[in-house]
Write an enzyme that holds these catalytic residues in place. Structure first.
Site, PDB file in Angstrom:
ATOM      1  N   LYS A 181      25.429  38.766 -14.340  1.00  0.00           N
ATOM      2  CA  LYS A 181      26.888  38.724 -14.147  1.00  0.00           C
ATOM      3  C   LYS A 181      27.419  40.140 -13.911  1.00  0.00           C
ATOM      4  O   LYS A 181      27.744  40.494 -12.781  1.00  0.00           O
ATOM      5  CB  LYS A 181      27.552  38.030 -15.328  1.00  0.00           C
ATOM      6  CG  LYS A 181      27.032  36.583 -15.480  1.00  0.00           C
ATOM      7  CD  LYS A 181      27.240  36.081 -16.867  1.00  0.00           C
ATOM      8  CE  LYS A 181      26.377  34.926 -17.269  1.00  0.00           C
ATOM      9  NZ  LYS A 181      26.423  33.734 -16.436  1.00  0.00           N
ATOM     10  N   ASP A 233      25.587  38.129 -28.275  1.00  0.00           N
ATOM     11  CA  ASP A 233      25.218  37.735 -26.915  1.00  0.00           C
ATOM     12  C   ASP A 233      26.401  38.134 -26.038  1.00  0.00           C
ATOM     13  O   ASP A 233      27.475  37.529 -26.114  1.00  0.00           O
ATOM     14  CB  ASP A 233      24.976  36.213 -26.877  1.00  0.00           C
ATOM     15  CG  ASP A 233      24.748  35.692 -25.452  1.00  0.00           C
ATOM     16  OD1 ASP A 233      24.777  36.505 -24.497  1.00  0.00           O
ATOM     17  OD2 ASP A 233      24.551  34.470 -25.300  1.00  0.00           O
ATOM     18  N   TRP A 235      26.600  28.032 -25.319  1.00  0.00           N
ATOM     19  CA  TRP A 235      25.498  29.000 -25.418  1.00  0.00           C
ATOM     20  C   TRP A 235      25.190  29.370 -26.867  1.00  0.00           C
ATOM     21  O   TRP A 235      24.035  29.524 -27.249  1.00  0.00           O
ATOM     22  CB  TRP A 235      25.779  30.242 -24.565  1.00  0.00           C
ATOM     23  CG  TRP A 235      25.816  29.891 -23.111  1.00  0.00           C
ATOM     24  CD1 TRP A 235      26.906  29.891 -22.287  1.00  0.00           C
ATOM     25  CD2 TRP A 235      24.717  29.437 -22.294  1.00  0.00           C
ATOM     26  NE1 TRP A 235      26.555  29.481 -21.022  1.00  0.00           N
ATOM     27  CE2 TRP A 235      25.229  29.193 -21.008  1.00  0.00           C
ATOM     28  CE3 TRP A 235      23.363  29.206 -22.539  1.00  0.00           C
ATOM     29  CZ2 TRP A 235      24.421  28.735 -19.957  1.00  0.00           C
ATOM     30  CZ3 TRP A 235      22.556  28.758 -21.498  1.00  0.00           C
ATOM     31  CH2 TRP A 235      23.092  28.529 -20.234  1.00  0.00           C
TER      32      TRP A 235
END
Ligand code: PMP
Length: 355
Positions: free
Chosen positions: A191, A167, A100
């Protein structure tokens, strides 16, 4: 009973599913569905305001922080952030700790200079890079707090002088942290915060001032903040699910309380895996994620057998990401300890049988 170890979208509290379902039919006894009320009605304004204030409360944010909900998921922030802060003559520093982070770097390069200060690519991102220097002229330093795919997590906040950007998609609200140290935090909701389709963004006011005003309106952080996440129609249902999840977390005792449970879950799983040599843990102890545990087996036949056992026992989402292989067990906030202990029983049984 299904044990849901999915990496995201992932398990949410069952009370959230129940209440969200009720709201689809009849929101707060209004006779209207949450899906059909206008976003500029007091009904929805209350939802949004309470969600924002719960984020501030649970994360103990100071008065300098703005909290907004944006469209597009975390991947949109990969480019929206550099679009706002970088130009060809400006430089940002990035830590390349996983898939990511690499994607965030790729997008940032479209807008300005990117200094990749360290990478763990040499070992398939199985560790957190350490001992790097960050040029002081960097407009910001970006890193991923938890690498969802590789199962690594940064357990301390880097002590740096430039604005910190993180992030936190896969570990936000899972552990206590001084969130006020960050100038910019973003996280896809699917999540630990709620339903997919919305992104939580937290911006320090001083950092916000430095954002660009010449980007398209929908990319303009200042406009989103001044319009209170209502620059256009926000993802109302996704935000409502966030509110329910945030209420659940508060009722449970907040971030400190969930962190204790998360620590227990991770400890019992990793300790068990370590006690059976047929399982390999690619991540060194100090870098292991408490949200996503990654492990492999040397023998492909055994891997298949293990996966079959998981399927038989209604354990879903344990197959590892294709780039890592093996298994990935995600233990987000809403996953009960009992699901982890059930998996641990299976691991022990399997480990003893095939030792
Ligand atoms: N960052 C991290 C750490 C992630 O785990 C994910 C998704 N799993 C993303 C970014 C991308 O999120 P989205 O799909 O919401 O764009």
């Amino acid at each position: 009973m299904i044990h849901n170890f999915n990496a995201g979208p992932s398990i949410l509290p069952s009370s959230v599913f129940e209440e969200a379902s009720r709201a689809v039919l009849n929101f707060n006894n209004t006779g209207l569905s949450i899906l059909e009320i206008g976003h500029r009605t007091p009904l929805f304004e209350e939802v949004l305001n309470e969600a924002v204030s719960l984020v501030k409360e649970l994360m103990q944010l100071d008065a300098n922080k703005e909290v907004i909900f944006l469209h597009g998921g975390a991947s949109t922030q990969f480019f929206q952030l550099p679009m706002n802060y970088l130009t060809k003559d400006k430089k940002a520093a990035y830590l390349d700790g996983g898939v990511w982070g690499t994607k965030a770097i790729k997008e940032a390069k479209r807008y300005g200079q990117v200094d990749v200060v360290a990478t763990s690519k040499d070992k398939n991102y199985s560790y957190i890079p350490k001992d790097y220097a960050v040029p002081h002229e960097s407009v910001y330093f970006h890193y991923t707090t938890n690498n969802t795919i590789e199962g690594t997590q940064m357990h301390s906040i880097p002590a740096l002088s430039m604005p910190l950007v993180a992030d936190m998609s896969s570990d936000i609200l899972s552990r206590e942290m001084d969130f006020n140290k960050f100038s910019f935090i973003y996280a896809g909701a699917q999540k630990n915060i709620g339903a997919a389709g919305v992104n939580l963004v937290i911006i320090d006011k001083k950092f916000l001032e430095k954002s660009s005003s010449s980007v398209p309106s929908m990319m303009d952080y200042k406009q989103h903040v001044s319009n209170g996440s209502m620059l256009n129609t926000p993802p109302v249902f996704a935000i409502y699910v966030c509110l329910l999840t945030l209420r659940w977390l508060k009722q449970l005792g907040g971030v400190a309380a969930i962190e204790k449970i998360n620590n227990q879950k991770a400890a019992v799983l990793y300790d068990t895996l370590e006690s059976f040599p047929i399982f390999q843990l690619p991540v060194p102890k100090e870098d292991r994620s408490k949200m996503n545990a990654v492990f492999t087996m040397q023998n492909e036949m055994l891997e298949k057998k293990f996966l079959d056992r998981c399927n038989e026992e209604n354990m879903v989402g344990v197959k590892g990401h294709r780039s890592v292989g093996g298994f990935r067990v995600s233990m987000y906030n809403a996953l009960p300890l009992s699901s982890v202990t059930s998996l641990v029983d299976l691991i022990k049984d399997f480990g003893n049988k095939y030792a």
